[in-house]
Enzyme design. Structure first.
Site, PDB file in Angstrom:
ATOM      1  N   HIS A   1     163.841   8.542 -40.087  1.00 16.12           N
ATOM      2  CA  HIS A   1     162.967   8.288 -38.934  1.00 16.12           C
ATOM      3  C   HIS A   1     161.636   9.785 -38.449  1.00 16.12           C
ATOM      4  O   HIS A   1     161.660  10.625 -38.113  1.00 16.12           O
ATOM      5  CB  HIS A   1     164.311   8.735 -37.566  1.00 16.12           C
ATOM      6  CG  HIS A   1     163.111   8.215 -36.935  1.00 16.12           C
ATOM      7  ND1 HIS A   1     164.337   7.721 -35.562  1.00 16.12           N
ATOM      8  CD2 HIS A   1     162.007   8.411 -35.736  1.00 16.12           C
ATOM      9  CE1 HIS A   1     163.137   8.108 -33.892  1.00 16.12           C
ATOM     10  NE2 HIS A   1     162.052   8.089 -34.531  1.00 16.12           N
TER      11      HIS A   1
ATOM     12  N   HIS B   1     157.365   9.351 -38.180  1.00 12.76           N
ATOM     13  CA  HIS B   1     155.929   9.114 -37.819  1.00 12.76           C
ATOM     14  C   HIS B   1     155.067  10.414 -38.824  1.00 12.76           C
ATOM     15  O   HIS B   1     154.926  11.768 -38.197  1.00 12.76           O
ATOM     16  CB  HIS B   1     156.139   8.935 -36.700  1.00 12.76           C
ATOM     17  CG  HIS B   1     156.651   8.096 -35.943  1.00 12.76           C
ATOM     18  ND1 HIS B   1     156.652   7.502 -35.356  1.00 12.76           N
ATOM     19  CD2 HIS B   1     158.297   8.528 -35.230  1.00 12.76           C
ATOM     20  CE1 HIS B   1     157.567   6.523 -34.308  1.00 12.76           C
ATOM     21  NE2 HIS B   1     158.304   7.642 -34.124  1.00 12.76           N
TER      22      HIS B   1
ATOM     23  N   HIS C   1     162.758   1.013 -32.299  1.00 15.32           N
ATOM     24  CA  HIS C   1     163.113   1.969 -31.708  1.00 15.32           C
ATOM     25  C   HIS C   1     163.644   1.289 -30.183  1.00 15.32           C
ATOM     26  O   HIS C   1     163.392   0.862 -29.906  1.00 15.32           O
ATOM     27  CB  HIS C   1     162.069   2.688 -30.924  1.00 15.32           C
ATOM     28  CG  HIS C   1     161.359   3.408 -32.670  1.00 15.32           C
ATOM     29  ND1 HIS C   1     160.968   3.307 -33.175  1.00 15.32           N
ATOM     30  CD2 HIS C   1     160.943   4.969 -31.617  1.00 15.32           C
ATOM     31  CE1 HIS C   1     160.313   5.538 -34.234  1.00 15.32           C
ATOM     32  NE2 HIS C   1     160.368   5.846 -32.354  1.00 15.32           N
TER      33      HIS C   1
ATOM     34  N   GLU D   1     166.267   5.372 -26.837  1.00  6.22           N
ATOM     35  CA  GLU D   1     165.525   6.051 -26.567  1.00  6.22           C
ATOM     36  C   GLU D   1     165.725   6.722 -25.089  1.00  6.22           C
ATOM     37  O   GLU D   1     166.482   7.738 -24.492  1.00  6.22           O
ATOM     38  CB  GLU D   1     164.142   6.929 -27.285  1.00  6.22           C
ATOM     39  CG  GLU D   1     163.237   8.035 -26.847  1.00  6.22           C
ATOM     40  CD  GLU D   1     161.868   8.028 -28.055  1.00  6.22           C
ATOM     41  OE1 GLU D   1     161.718   6.711 -28.379  1.00  6.22           O
ATOM     42  OE2 GLU D   1     161.944   9.261 -28.496  1.00  6.22           O
TER      43      GLU D   1
ATOM     44  N   ASP E   1     161.146  12.843 -36.433  1.00  7.87           N
ATOM     45  CA  ASP E   1     160.091  12.243 -35.737  1.00  7.87           C
ATOM     46  C   ASP E   1     159.336  12.762 -35.564  1.00  7.87           C
ATOM     47  O   ASP E   1     157.894  12.126 -36.507  1.00  7.87           O
ATOM     48  CB  ASP E   1     161.029  12.269 -34.168  1.00  7.87           C
ATOM     49  CG  ASP E   1     160.324  11.350 -33.220  1.00  7.87           C
ATOM     50  OD1 ASP E   1     160.783  10.154 -33.668  1.00  7.87           O
ATOM     51  OD2 ASP E   1     161.299  11.086 -31.387  1.00  7.87           O
ATOM     52  N   ASP E   2     158.456  13.487 -35.005  1.00  8.07           N
ATOM     53  CA  ASP E   2     156.970  13.826 -34.947  1.00  8.07           C
ATOM     54  C   ASP E   2     157.425  15.677 -34.768  1.00  8.07           C
ATOM     55  O   ASP E   2     157.136  16.532 -34.270  1.00  8.07           O
ATOM     56  CB  ASP E   2     156.723  13.454 -33.893  1.00  8.07           C
ATOM     57  CG  ASP E   2     156.475  12.140 -33.920  1.00  8.07           C
ATOM     58  OD1 ASP E   2     156.380  11.772 -34.210  1.00  8.07           O
ATOM     59  OD2 ASP E   2     157.603  11.800 -32.624  1.00  8.07           O
TER      60      ASP E   2
HETATM   61  N1  ADE Z   1     156.080   7.439 -31.669  1.00  2.40           N
HETATM   62  C1  ADE Z   1     156.260   8.679 -31.773  1.00  2.40           C
HETATM   63  N2  ADE Z   1     156.978   9.050 -31.537  1.00  2.40           N
HETATM   64  C2  ADE Z   1     157.495   8.397 -30.926  1.00  2.40           C
HETATM   65  C3  ADE Z   1     158.526   8.148 -30.277  1.00  2.40           C
HETATM   66  N3  ADE Z   1     159.876   9.501 -30.202  1.00  2.40           N
HETATM   67  N4  ADE Z   1     159.582   7.366 -29.249  1.00  2.40           N
HETATM   68  C4  ADE Z   1     158.215   6.273 -29.540  1.00  2.40           C
HETATM   69  N5  ADE Z   1     157.819   5.643 -29.791  1.00  2.40           N
HETATM   70  C5  ADE Z   1     157.032   7.536 -31.223  1.00  2.40           C
HETATM   71 ZN    ZN Z   2     160.371   7.130 -33.444  1.00  2.00          ZN
END
Ligand code: ADE
Ligand code: ZN
Length: 330
Positions: A9, A11, A189, A192, A270-271
């Site tokens: 997971h 991005h 997703h 969340e 994630d990011d």
């Molecule tokens: N795009 C990038 N990070 C995300 C996240 N945590 N949830 C949904 N879309 C995303």
């Molecule tokens: Zn994500």
């Protein structure tokens, strides 16, 4: 933490570090509304998913050429390798680029350039997962799948991301059916910020094989039972949950109770450029904050390879799993 692991997971656009953002802005003549990397970092205080997404999409303005996407992916892979990642299934958001006039081929070929040399350069096997932005229309998702057809050899799965609440999985029934017909695997997703019902819908309507996040399943005991008995992997992102205020502090993250409930949990970043750490940092953080012991960390690493889309290469999966078993914590 160098424990061998898969990242499921991630991005790629969320790995854009401020330094690279400014370097690409200068190269491409893009004006950023921040004086320098330090000022940009002060913007990294988020109230929720949407407040993060606003900055995440705005900063993508610096990504324009194949070389930009190749550099972005290569920088991520170098950082991931240094933290024990052996296999990465990487999300990208084509619509966030095509909407700015960057062709989908530029995005995929650019990322592909870095991914093609990843095993040799970084010791990481890779796959690409193409995500649809759920706050855009179902038609736009179908157009995106159509535009990706010349590049399907580079794509192993489709996903669904961006603003969750108000955009239930069922909105994308048609495009997921089309992706299935093309032989693509499916994730989404769900749970969340959205309700447990979205997790059910992603499974029942879209036919996904993994749930990205899935945090809110814990509000629904029947759903937990189902996820456990069907062994549906969850790609959890604890640092993201704290930064986007799904939970107050890492010490309150339900990861431990989710593992205790028998859920197939994985831990991911994630990011990472925005949320304070790459996946090795995340393992370290849950060890510290939740007191997960070394065997629980090993279970998370094992789960990551079990949940990976490696069915076409079970030998590789077995090799990675044996690396997990052989790993000596220091
Ligand atoms: N795009 C990038 N990070 C995300 C996240 N945590 N949830 C949904 N879309 C995303
Ligand atoms: Zn994500």
């Amino acid at each position: 933490m160098h424990l061998p692991k898969a990242e499921l997971h991630l991005h790629i656009e969320g790995t854009l570090e401020p330094e690279l953002a400014f370097a690409l802005a200068a190269r491409n003549g893009v004006d950023l509304p921040y004086a320098d990397t330090e000022e940009l970092r002060t913007a990294y205080l988020f109230d929720d998913l949407q407040s993060f997404l606003d900055l995440y999409y705005a900063l993508m303005a610096v990504l324009r050429t194949e070389e930009d996407f190749a550099e972005l992916a290569d920088a991520y892979l170098a950082r991931a390798a240094a933290q024990g990642v052996r296999h990465a299934e990487i999300f990208f958001d084509p619509q966030a680029h095509t909407d700015r006039g960057v062709p989908i081929g530029t995005v995929i070929e650019g990322l592909g350039r870095a991914l093609d040399r990843s095993e040799e350069t970084h010791g990481i096997s890779t796959q690409l997962i193409m995500c649809f932005l759920r706050d855009k229309s179902a038609e736009s998702a179908l157009e995106t799948l159509e535009a990706a057809k010349p590049y399907l050899h580079r794509i192993s799965a489709v996903g669904l991301d961006s603003a969750e609440v108000g955009h239930p999985p069922a909105k994308f029934r048609e495009v997921y059916a089309a992706a299935t017909a093309l032989g693509l695997r499916k994730v989404a997703h769900a749970g969340e910020e959205g309700p447990p019902e979205y997790i059910r819908e992603a499974l029942d309507v879209l036919g996904v094989e993994r749930i990205d996040h899935g945090l809110r399943c814990m509000e629904d005991a029947e759903l937990v039972d189902r996820l456990v008995s069907e062994r549906i992997p969850l790609t959890l992102c604890p640092l993201s949950n704290v930064r986007l205020r799904a939970i107050d502090v890492l010490e309150q993250h339900p990861l431990r109770s989710m593992m205790d409930a028998g859920l197939l949990c994985t831990v991911n970043s994630d990011d990472p450029a925005y949320f304070g750490g790459y996946v090795g940092d995340t393992f370290h953080a849950v060890h510290e904050a939740l007191g997960l012991d070394q065997e629980q960390l090993r279970t998370l690493a094992r789960n990551s390879f079990e949940a990976a889309f490696l069915d076409h290469d079970e030998e590789r999966r077995a090799r990675y799993l044996s690396e997990v078993e052989a790993y000596a914590f220091d």
